[in-house]
Design a protein around this motif. Structure first.
Motif, PDB file in Angstrom:
ATOM      1  N   TYR A 113      35.754  46.659  35.453  1.00 36.20           N
ATOM      2  CA  TYR A 113      37.006  47.064  34.632  1.00 36.20           C
ATOM      3  C   TYR A 113      38.039  46.185  34.994  1.00 36.20           C
ATOM      4  O   TYR A 113      39.004  46.007  34.157  1.00 36.20           O
ATOM      5  CB  TYR A 113      37.133  48.324  35.510  1.00 36.20           C
ATOM      6  CG  TYR A 113      36.367  49.525  35.412  1.00 36.20           C
ATOM      7  CD1 TYR A 113      36.041  50.074  34.242  1.00 36.20           C
ATOM      8  CD2 TYR A 113      35.490  49.925  36.545  1.00 36.20           C
ATOM      9  CE1 TYR A 113      34.691  51.001  33.969  1.00 36.20           C
ATOM     10  CE2 TYR A 113      34.585  51.016  36.527  1.00 36.20           C
ATOM     11  CZ  TYR A 113      34.357  51.584  35.184  1.00 36.20           C
ATOM     12  OH  TYR A 113      33.365  52.404  35.175  1.00 36.20           O
ATOM     13  N   VAL A 114      37.905  45.181  35.770  1.00 32.26           N
ATOM     14  CA  VAL A 114      39.091  44.118  36.115  1.00 32.26           C
ATOM     15  C   VAL A 114      38.776  42.961  35.215  1.00 32.26           C
ATOM     16  O   VAL A 114      39.773  42.506  34.612  1.00 32.26           O
ATOM     17  CB  VAL A 114      38.962  43.644  37.389  1.00 32.26           C
ATOM     18  CG1 VAL A 114      40.036  42.433  37.840  1.00 32.26           C
ATOM     19  CG2 VAL A 114      39.130  44.683  38.746  1.00 32.26           C
TER      20      VAL A 114
ATOM     21  N   TYR B  91      45.429  36.383  46.488  1.00 30.09           N
ATOM     22  CA  TYR B  91      46.152  37.224  45.558  1.00 30.09           C
ATOM     23  C   TYR B  91      47.010  36.049  44.636  1.00 30.09           C
ATOM     24  O   TYR B  91      47.541  36.397  43.536  1.00 30.09           O
ATOM     25  CB  TYR B  91      47.285  38.044  46.424  1.00 30.09           C
ATOM     26  CG  TYR B  91      46.631  39.168  47.111  1.00 30.09           C
ATOM     27  CD1 TYR B  91      46.314  40.277  46.386  1.00 30.09           C
ATOM     28  CD2 TYR B  91      46.641  38.956  48.441  1.00 30.09           C
ATOM     29  CE1 TYR B  91      45.377  41.440  47.077  1.00 30.09           C
ATOM     30  CE2 TYR B  91      45.964  40.050  49.163  1.00 30.09           C
ATOM     31  CZ  TYR B  91      45.372  41.346  48.390  1.00 30.09           C
ATOM     32  OH  TYR B  91      44.671  42.178  49.024  1.00 30.09           O
TER      33      TYR B  91
ATOM     34  N   GLY C 101      39.963  42.213  47.515  1.00 26.51           N
ATOM     35  CA  GLY C 101      39.444  43.584  48.175  1.00 26.51           C
ATOM     36  C   GLY C 101      39.281  44.655  47.110  1.00 26.51           C
ATOM     37  O   GLY C 101      39.311  45.748  47.319  1.00 26.51           O
ATOM     38  N   ILE C 102      38.930  43.958  45.893  1.00 25.65           N
ATOM     39  CA  ILE C 102      38.397  45.082  44.787  1.00 25.65           C
ATOM     40  C   ILE C 102      36.979  45.238  44.737  1.00 25.65           C
ATOM     41  O   ILE C 102      36.146  44.256  45.206  1.00 25.65           O
ATOM     42  CB  ILE C 102      38.865  44.069  43.329  1.00 25.65           C
ATOM     43  CG1 ILE C 102      40.141  44.141  43.149  1.00 25.65           C
ATOM     44  CG2 ILE C 102      37.913  45.173  42.318  1.00 25.65           C
ATOM     45  CD1 ILE C 102      40.787  43.372  42.026  1.00 25.65           C
ATOM     46  N   ALA C 103      36.522  46.503  44.805  1.00 24.85           N
ATOM     47  CA  ALA C 103      35.008  46.833  45.140  1.00 24.85           C
ATOM     48  C   ALA C 103      34.131  46.160  43.957  1.00 24.85           C
ATOM     49  O   ALA C 103      34.520  46.104  42.996  1.00 24.85           O
ATOM     50  CB  ALA C 103      34.881  48.252  45.133  1.00 24.85           C
ATOM     51  N   LYS C 104      33.023  45.911  44.414  1.00 25.23           N
ATOM     52  CA  LYS C 104      32.136  45.153  43.618  1.00 25.23           C
ATOM     53  C   LYS C 104      31.885  46.063  42.294  1.00 25.23           C
ATOM     54  O   LYS C 104      31.615  45.344  41.281  1.00 25.23           O
ATOM     55  CB  LYS C 104      30.573  44.833  44.143  1.00 25.23           C
ATOM     56  CG  LYS C 104      29.754  43.973  43.591  1.00 25.23           C
ATOM     57  CD  LYS C 104      28.796  43.686  44.389  1.00 25.23           C
ATOM     58  CE  LYS C 104      27.866  42.530  43.560  1.00 25.23           C
ATOM     59  NZ  LYS C 104      26.553  41.969  44.267  1.00 25.23           N
TER      60      LYS C 104
ATOM     61  N   MET D  83      44.594  35.297  42.029  1.00 22.86           N
ATOM     62  CA  MET D  83      44.629  36.180  41.051  1.00 22.86           C
ATOM     63  C   MET D  83      45.751  35.968  39.790  1.00 22.86           C
ATOM     64  O   MET D  83      45.710  36.101  38.748  1.00 22.86           O
ATOM     65  CB  MET D  83      44.688  37.587  41.493  1.00 22.86           C
ATOM     66  CG  MET D  83      43.564  38.333  42.308  1.00 22.86           C
ATOM     67  SD  MET D  83      43.784  39.714  42.822  1.00 22.86           S
ATOM     68  CE  MET D  83      44.371  40.925  41.444  1.00 22.86           C
TER      69      MET D  83
ATOM     70  N   ASN E 110      33.732  48.030  40.762  1.00 26.71           N
ATOM     71  CA  ASN E 110      34.831  47.919  39.780  1.00 26.71           C
ATOM     72  C   ASN E 110      35.352  46.698  39.039  1.00 26.71           C
ATOM     73  O   ASN E 110      36.249  46.807  38.524  1.00 26.71           O
ATOM     74  CB  ASN E 110      36.014  48.708  40.775  1.00 26.71           C
ATOM     75  CG  ASN E 110      35.972  50.042  41.046  1.00 26.71           C
ATOM     76  OD1 ASN E 110      35.362  50.679  40.455  1.00 26.71           O
ATOM     77  ND2 ASN E 110      36.748  50.200  42.485  1.00 26.71           N
ATOM     78  N   LEU E 111      34.580  45.551  39.503  1.00 24.46           N
ATOM     79  CA  LEU E 111      34.830  44.328  39.006  1.00 24.46           C
ATOM     80  C   LEU E 111      34.728  44.267  37.407  1.00 24.46           C
ATOM     81  O   LEU E 111      35.474  43.613  36.858  1.00 24.46           O
ATOM     82  CB  LEU E 111      33.844  43.212  39.377  1.00 24.46           C
ATOM     83  CG  LEU E 111      34.103  42.987  40.892  1.00 24.46           C
ATOM     84  CD1 LEU E 111      33.164  41.867  41.522  1.00 24.46           C
ATOM     85  CD2 LEU E 111      35.522  42.237  41.310  1.00 24.46           C
TER      86      LEU E 111
ATOM     87  N   PHE F   7      38.754  38.078  42.576  1.00 27.55           N
ATOM     88  CA  PHE F   7      38.950  39.648  42.693  1.00 27.55           C
ATOM     89  C   PHE F   7      38.432  40.237  43.674  1.00 27.55           C
ATOM     90  O   PHE F   7      38.907  41.084  44.459  1.00 27.55           O
ATOM     91  CB  PHE F   7      38.820  40.392  41.443  1.00 27.55           C
ATOM     92  CG  PHE F   7      39.567  39.861  40.264  1.00 27.55           C
ATOM     93  CD1 PHE F   7      40.883  39.395  40.306  1.00 27.55           C
ATOM     94  CD2 PHE F   7      39.106  39.626  38.902  1.00 27.55           C
ATOM     95  CE1 PHE F   7      41.576  38.916  39.371  1.00 27.55           C
ATOM     96  CE2 PHE F   7      39.660  39.252  37.764  1.00 27.55           C
ATOM     97  CZ  PHE F   7      41.024  38.721  37.941  1.00 27.55           C
ATOM     98  N   GLN F   8      36.963  39.915  44.110  1.00 30.69           N
ATOM     99  CA  GLN F   8      36.257  40.544  45.224  1.00 30.69           C
ATOM    100  C   GLN F   8      36.904  40.121  46.653  1.00 30.69           C
ATOM    101  O   GLN F   8      37.127  40.991  47.468  1.00 30.69           O
ATOM    102  CB  GLN F   8      35.144  40.192  44.945  1.00 30.69           C
ATOM    103  CG  GLN F   8      33.858  40.789  45.986  1.00 30.69           C
ATOM    104  CD  GLN F   8      32.530  40.778  45.662  1.00 30.69           C
ATOM    105  OE1 GLN F   8      32.081  39.854  44.660  1.00 30.69           O
ATOM    106  NE2 GLN F   8      31.565  41.374  46.172  1.00 30.69           N
TER     107      GLN F   8
END
Length: 504
Positions: free
Chosen positions: A314-315, A372, A306-309, A375, A311-312, A302-303
């Protein structure tokens, strides 16, 4: 499916039993698998401050890591101990009374958790983890036995999935309550770890309104009137419990004079060896299918996407929610699909997902859009895990074994579960360290060969009694053995004929 849902809707007490047994049952097991991730930093601080206050020095990193590993793994030791006594307790005191007494253990553990910070004692956390393990070990066995014995034959698959659904729900709640906006704070972490006491108290207050297991009353207590009363309460006054009581009595007649079997009897009886092999294969693979590795690598994937650290977390909730929603959705399809198909399809699709995930993780540094794909594969894997092995495996011992073998069968299943959980927790970091993302190849082997085993050696259990399933096991393997014996005999006869013709 619609007919099954309609029948379930006409049985509100059975629905209540699913929720009440679940919240103090396998929910506790799932909750403690995920809950320690969030407060780990606060627990380590407590360990360090305890040693500073008593001995006047801070712990070395390796010492702190050792104590932390012990806090995590001691839960499995408690769970294994609870499993070893669960079958005996359920037989002596009954399913309902055992669950009621089991809640006292969870509440005692919660009290110790609440007092640990004020007492500056990490040992209290260790003792609480042992008590939580004992509670979960008993719950895994007795909750499953109780809810399957309360369900009519047609709804047994649907009701059995609720056991796995509450495991997934417990994991999700452990993640949800552990975020910093809820209880994952320096002030709230002791309340987070004491949440199991609230779940145990809720079950303790509501379980007395439910009846005892009808099968237990009829087959082990010979209480025919009590069994009929319990069935009418659970299934509704309109439904006639007579036919299924006759099937229970038929099983009782078949097993008349047969005592409750022990662990050695289970391993020595050739009549149940394929049922035993089914339990061994499915429960070992449940721990070694790679779900822990997938969750671990999901953060890196996920990182990289492009997902901010920040916000991980919440993912991570999203992956937990995916598991819960899929497990609940499985309730709707299991009666039309069948457990054998869900297991076989789940294992093989998980194996395919792991193989492709290994490839995409390897290509991630070469192809910009590959994260992606990783993911998508992670969520695909979680989907098939939740709708297959996770949903079906827990209730298998209660469906494929007769009443006399159920306690030792559940004991073996839960021992495998706890030992597997302990070994994965201890060895998994080493496997990842040496193999990196190629560790998925190990889990691929377990998933693939378990799928093949299920396809060739496990019959369908949908809408069948235990005796019918036992006959299917015998028919499936006797037929295979008979056909092999026939082929060998024909080869032998042909060779004799050839010898005679040669001599002539």
């Amino acid at each position: 499916m619609t007919g099954s849902l309609r029948q379930l809707a006409k049985s509100p007490v059975l629905v209540a039993a699913m929720f009440i047994a679940g919240i103090g049952g396998t929910f506790q097991y799932g909750f403690h698998i995920s809950v320690l991730n969030s407060p780990s930093i606060f627990i380590k601080e407590l360990v360090n401050s305890t040693c500073q206050q008593r001995y006047g020095h801070s712990l070395e990193p390796w010492e702190l890591s050792l104590i932390w590993s012990f806090i995590v793994s001691i839960y499995c030791i408690g769970g294994l101990a609870g499993t070893l006594y669960a079958g005996h307790l359920a037989g002596v005191y009954g399913r309902k009374r055992t669950m009621l007494l089991n809640n006292v253990v969870a509440i005692c553990g919660a009290v110790l958790m609440l007092l640990s910070k004020a007492a500056v004692s990490f040992e209290m956390i260790m003792v609480a983890r042992v008590l939580y393990g004992l509670n979960a070990g008993v719950s895994l066995t007795v909750h499953t036995m109780y809810i399957l014995e309360c369900a009519p034959k047609r709804l047994r698959g649907m009701v059995g999935v609720s056991v796995a659904s509450f495991v997934s729900l417990g994991k999700f709640f452990g993640q949800l309550l552990g975020i910093s906006e809820v209880l994952g704070t320096e002030e709230g972490w002791i309340w987070l770890l004491a949440f199991s006491g609230a779940a145990g108290l809720l079950q303790m207050l509501t379980l007395p309104f439910l009846p005892e297991s009808p099968r237990y009353l009829l087959l082990e207590k010979a209480d025919k009137h009590g069994c009929e009363t319990a069935l009418r309460r659970l299934w509704g006054a309109e439904r006639d419990p007579g036919p299924e009581m006759e099937e229970m009595l038929a099983e009782h007649t078949t097993l008349k004079g047969v005592k409750i079997q022990g662990l050695m009897d289970l391993f020595l009886d050739h009549n149940v060896r394929w049922q035993l092999l089914t339990i061994l294969v499915t429960f070992v693979t449940l721990q070694l299918c790679g779900i822990g590795a997938v969750y671990l690598y999901s953060f890196d994937v996920f990182q990289a996407a492009g997902i901010a650290k920040e916000n991980l977390r919440y993912v991570a909730l999203g992956t937990g929610l995916c598991e819960v929603s899929t497990s609940i959705a499985c309730v709707l399809i299991i009666e039309s699909t069948g457990k054998r198909v869900l297991l076989f399809r789940g294992y093989l699709c998980m194996a395919a997902s792991l193989a492709l995930l290994t490839l995409t993780l390897y290509l991630q540094s070469f192809v910009s859009w590959m994260p992606y794909c990783s993911m998508v594969l992670i969520f695909t894997y979680i989907f098939f895990f939740s709708s297959g092995p996770a949903a079906v495996t827990a209730s298998l011992p209660g469906e494929i074994f007769t009443q006399s073998y159920k306690p030792p069968a559940f004991m073996v299943a839960c021992i495998l579960n706890w030992v597997g959980l302990f070994l994965v927790g201890m060895l998994f970091p080493l496997i990842v360290e040496h193999l990196n993302y190629f560790c998925f190849s190990v889990f691929f082997v377990f998933c693939f060969f378990s799928g093949i085993f299920v396809w060739f050696h496990v019959p369908e259990t949908k809408n069948k009694t235990v005796l019918e399933i036992s006959e299917d096991f015998k028919r499936m393997h006797q037929k295979r053995g008979y056909s092999l014996q026939s082929k060998l005999s024909s080869i032998h006869i042909n060779s004799i004929q050839t010898d005679i013709s040669t001599k002539l």
